[in-house]
Enzyme design. Structure first.
Site, PDB file in Angstrom:
ATOM      1  N   ALA A 278       0.864  -1.176   0.000  1.00 39.63           N
ATOM      2  CA  ALA A 278       0.000   0.000   0.000  1.00 39.63           C
ATOM      3  C   ALA A 278       0.902   1.228   0.000  1.00 39.63           C
ATOM      4  CB  ALA A 278      -0.894  -0.020   1.232  1.00 39.63           C
TER       5      ALA A 278
ATOM      6  N   GLY B 276       0.701  -4.904   1.055  1.00 39.81           N
ATOM      7  CA  GLY B 276      -0.474  -5.018   0.185  1.00 39.81           C
ATOM      8  C   GLY B 276      -0.218  -5.819  -1.081  1.00 39.81           C
TER       9      GLY B 276
ATOM     10  N   GLU C 296      -0.649  -9.305  -0.006  1.00 39.49           N
ATOM     11  CA  GLU C 296      -2.082  -9.453   0.277  1.00 39.49           C
ATOM     12  C   GLU C 296      -2.899  -9.559  -1.009  1.00 39.49           C
ATOM     13  OE1 GLU C 296      -1.887  -5.951   2.759  1.00 39.49           O
ATOM     14  OE2 GLU C 296      -2.449  -7.110   4.516  1.00 39.49           O
TER      15      GLU C 296
ATOM     16  N   GLU D 143       4.698  -4.528   7.602  1.00 39.14           N
ATOM     17  CA  GLU D 143       3.921  -3.454   8.230  1.00 39.14           C
ATOM     18  C   GLU D 143       4.372  -3.104   9.639  1.00 39.14           C
ATOM     19  OE1 GLU D 143       2.602  -5.930   6.452  1.00 39.14           O
ATOM     20  OE2 GLU D 143       1.131  -5.095   5.053  1.00 39.14           O
TER      21      GLU D 143
END
Ligand code: CAA
Length: 258
Positions: free
Chosen positions: A63, A108, A111, A131
């Site tokens: 992200a 992300g 993910e 993260e």
């Protein structure tokens, strides 16, 4: 310029996350484009999907950290929901989705790969959930999908320590099905998509539904889900065609997704 490219190739399609200046990191614009691209798929003719990243270096580097850096708790939760909604759409897409992981699959990015049905990767791929090193949790499903895909203790080790793993280790823990030389990855992913798209689509879609929905409930309920989907295939064109081809020793089959 759209940040998600889409190309239909016969009965399968390739979707490419394209934001090369940020190693395809997922900001709101990319998530919006990805959502719109998924909504635009014509499932009557597209029977399998490959998702990959633009360039030779990165699938998706996570992200967007710059966008996240100033979020409030409420905005953070909303950003998590935005990503989760798109990834859940991929996970529950009627057709099989193959992630062709062509480099960094961090945060992300991992993910996104995990929301796909099948992961193939190149030998330069790098996987991880970094993260906690940024002071946040995985936010697009990482705590949930990694712990379901690989042994729980391995998922916890990776998430708690922010340790990245290379392609061979990702294969060893079952996170990816196969590792390819960089130039062979996309052809291999497309070959698999084409092979899936040659089968009866109604049956493939029912299999995806049965596996996904069955894994969320106990076995007694799961086998009922299978029985109903199994039953739903009978008297369809594609069931009659598939069985007739076998019984008449005919090699060519004409599946029509009905
Ligand atoms: N967000 C925003 N920008 C990113 C980015 C990200 N996740 N990853 C890379 N970029 C940008 C860099 O800032 C850089 O931009 P500038 O050229 O403008 O400085 C550009 O992409 C190229 O990156 P690097 O120069 O860092 O390239 P590198 O080859 O030296 O390193 C890398 C590559 C190891 C992937 C490194 O970029 C990196 O560590 N990126 C961040 C990875 C990460 O932590 N991802 C998780 C994000 S959090 C998350 O995803 C939360 C969630 O679950 C929802």
């Amino acid at each position: 310029m759209p940040t998600v490219l889409y190309e239909v190739k016969g009965n399968y399609a390739v979707m490419t996350i394209s934001r090369p200046k940020a190693l395809n990191a997922l900001n709101s614009e990319v998530l919006n484009d990805l959502n719109a691209a998924l909504d635009a798929i014509d499932f009557s003719t597209v029977w399998a999907l490959v998702i990959t990243g633009d360039g030779a270096k990165s699938f998706v580097a996570g992200a967007d950290i710059a966008e996240m850096s100033t979020l409030t708790p409420e905005e953070g939760e909303a950003f998590g929901k935005k990503g989760n909604d798109v990834f859940r759409k991929i996970e529950t897409l009627p057709i099989p989705v193959i992630a062709a992981v062509n480099g960094f699959a961090l945060g992300g990015g991992n993910e996104l790969a995990m929301s796909c049905d099948i992961r193939l990767c190149s030998d330069n791929a790098l996987f991880g959930q970094p993260e906690v090193g940024l002071g946040i949790t995985p936010g697009f499903g990482g705590t949930q999908r990694l712990a379901r895909l690989v042994p729980k203790g391995i998922a916890k080790e990776l998430i708690y320590s922010a340790k990245n793993i290379k392609a061979d280790e990702a294969k060893a823990i079952g996170l990816v099905n196969a590792v390819y030389a960089q130039e062979e990855l996309l052809p291999a992913a497309e070959k698999l998509a084409a092979k899936i798209a040659k089968q009866a689509p109604i049956a493939v879609r029912a299999c995806k539904k049965a596996i996904n929905e069955g894994l969320d409930v106990d076995m007694d309920k799961a086998i009922v889900i299978e029985e109903k989907l199994f039953g739903s295939c009978f008297k369809t064109h594609d069931q009659i065609e598939g069985m007739d081809a076998f019984l008449t020793k005919r090699k060519e089959k004409n599946f029509i997704n009905a």
